[in-house]
Design a protein around this motif. Structure first.
Motif, short mmCIF file in Angstrom:
data_model
loop_
_atom_site.label_atom_id
_atom_site.label_comp_id
_atom_site.label_asym_id
_atom_site.label_seq_id
_atom_site.Cartn_x
_atom_site.Cartn_y
_atom_site.Cartn_z
N GLU A 1 0.83 -1.21 0.00
CA GLU A 1 0.00 0.00 0.00
C GLU A 1 0.86 1.26 0.00
O GLU A 1 0.50 2.26 -0.62
CB GLU A 1 -0.97 -0.04 1.18
CG GLU A 1 -2.03 -1.13 0.98
CD GLU A 1 -2.97 -1.32 2.16
OE1 GLU A 1 -2.68 -0.80 3.27
OE2 GLU A 1 -3.99 -2.02 1.98
N GLY A 2 2.01 1.20 0.65
CA GLY A 2 2.94 2.34 0.64
C GLY A 2 3.54 2.59 -0.74
O GLY A 2 3.96 3.70 -1.05
N SER A 3 3.55 1.56 -1.58
CA SER A 3 4.11 1.70 -2.94
C SER A 3 3.11 2.40 -3.87
O SER A 3 3.47 2.80 -4.96
CB SER A 3 4.46 0.34 -3.52
OG SER A 3 3.29 -0.36 -3.92
N GLY A 4 1.84 2.48 -3.42
CA GLY A 4 0.82 3.10 -4.25
C GLY A 4 -0.11 2.09 -4.91
O GLY A 4 -1.04 2.47 -5.62
N LEU A 5 0.15 0.80 -4.71
CA LEU A 5 -0.71 -0.24 -5.27
C LEU A 5 -1.63 -0.76 -4.17
O LEU A 5 -1.32 -0.68 -3.00
CB LEU A 5 0.13 -1.43 -5.77
CG LEU A 5 1.02 -1.21 -6.99
CD1 LEU A 5 1.86 -2.45 -7.24
CD2 LEU A 5 0.19 -0.87 -8.21
N ASP A 6 -2.77 -1.33 -4.61
CA ASP A 6 -3.57 -2.06 -3.63
C ASP A 6 -3.14 -3.53 -3.71
O ASP A 6 -2.49 -3.95 -4.68
CB ASP A 6 -5.08 -1.88 -3.87
CG ASP A 6 -5.50 -2.35 -5.25
OD1 ASP A 6 -5.47 -3.58 -5.48
OD2 ASP A 6 -5.85 -1.50 -6.09
N VAL A 7 -3.48 -4.29 -2.69
CA VAL A 7 -3.03 -5.67 -2.60
C VAL A 7 -3.51 -6.50 -3.79
O VAL A 7 -2.77 -7.30 -4.35
CB VAL A 7 -3.48 -6.30 -1.25
CG1 VAL A 7 -3.19 -7.80 -1.21
CG2 VAL A 7 -2.78 -5.59 -0.09
N ASP A 8 -4.75 -6.29 -4.21
CA ASP A 8 -5.29 -7.06 -5.34
C ASP A 8 -4.51 -6.81 -6.62
O ASP A 8 -4.23 -7.74 -7.38
CB ASP A 8 -6.78 -6.75 -5.55
CG ASP A 8 -7.65 -7.29 -4.43
OD1 ASP A 8 -7.23 -8.25 -3.73
OD2 ASP A 8 -8.76 -6.76 -4.23
#
Length: 128
Positions: free
Chosen positions: A95-102
């Motif tokens: 999430e810190g990278s800007g992506l969501d887990v899915d």
């Protein structure tokens, strides 16, 4: 629980990817062997792939650290605690990278099935 298993599998995939091991296996408890068409090819942006590459490098380090702790765990309860702590840290990194887990997991599945996509992500992770 399924989310944790998927993310943990993605972490193991990431650790393998960063060491140029192209064939990481999913957690066998998660699902039986699936045909390659199970994860349809998606168009990911270069930004998403770069976010995946960056997060994967951090997750590979976390995965290695927690794998050692998991192996040293005395009992099932301690192992479960270590897995949950590892999962929480990996979710924070993703999430810190800007992506969501899915999306992270979808990219992880896509690179398992697409050698060219894996090559692109590896190049992003290890720029010359």
């Amino acid at each position: 629980m399924k989310r944790m298993t998927a993310l943990f599998s993605a972490a193991l995939l990431s650790a393998g990817m960063m060491t140029a091991t192209a064939h990481a296996q999913q957690d066998p408890a998660q699902a039986p062997e699936q045909p390659q068409a199970a994860a349809p090819a998606q168009d990911f942006t270069d930004e998403q792939l770069q976010q995946f590459a960056d997060a994967s490098q951090e997750i590979a380090v976390i995965s290695q650290e927690y794998t050692e702790r998991l192996q040293a765990a005395e009992d099932e309860a301690t192992q479960q605690e270590v897995r949950m702590e590892a999962n929480d840290r990996m979710v924070e990194v993703v999430e810190g990278s800007g992506l969501d887990v899915d999306t992270f997991n979808a990219i992880g599945q896509a690179i398992q099935q697409d050698p060219e996509l894996m090559q692109r992500v590896q190049e992003m992770a290890n720029p010359s």
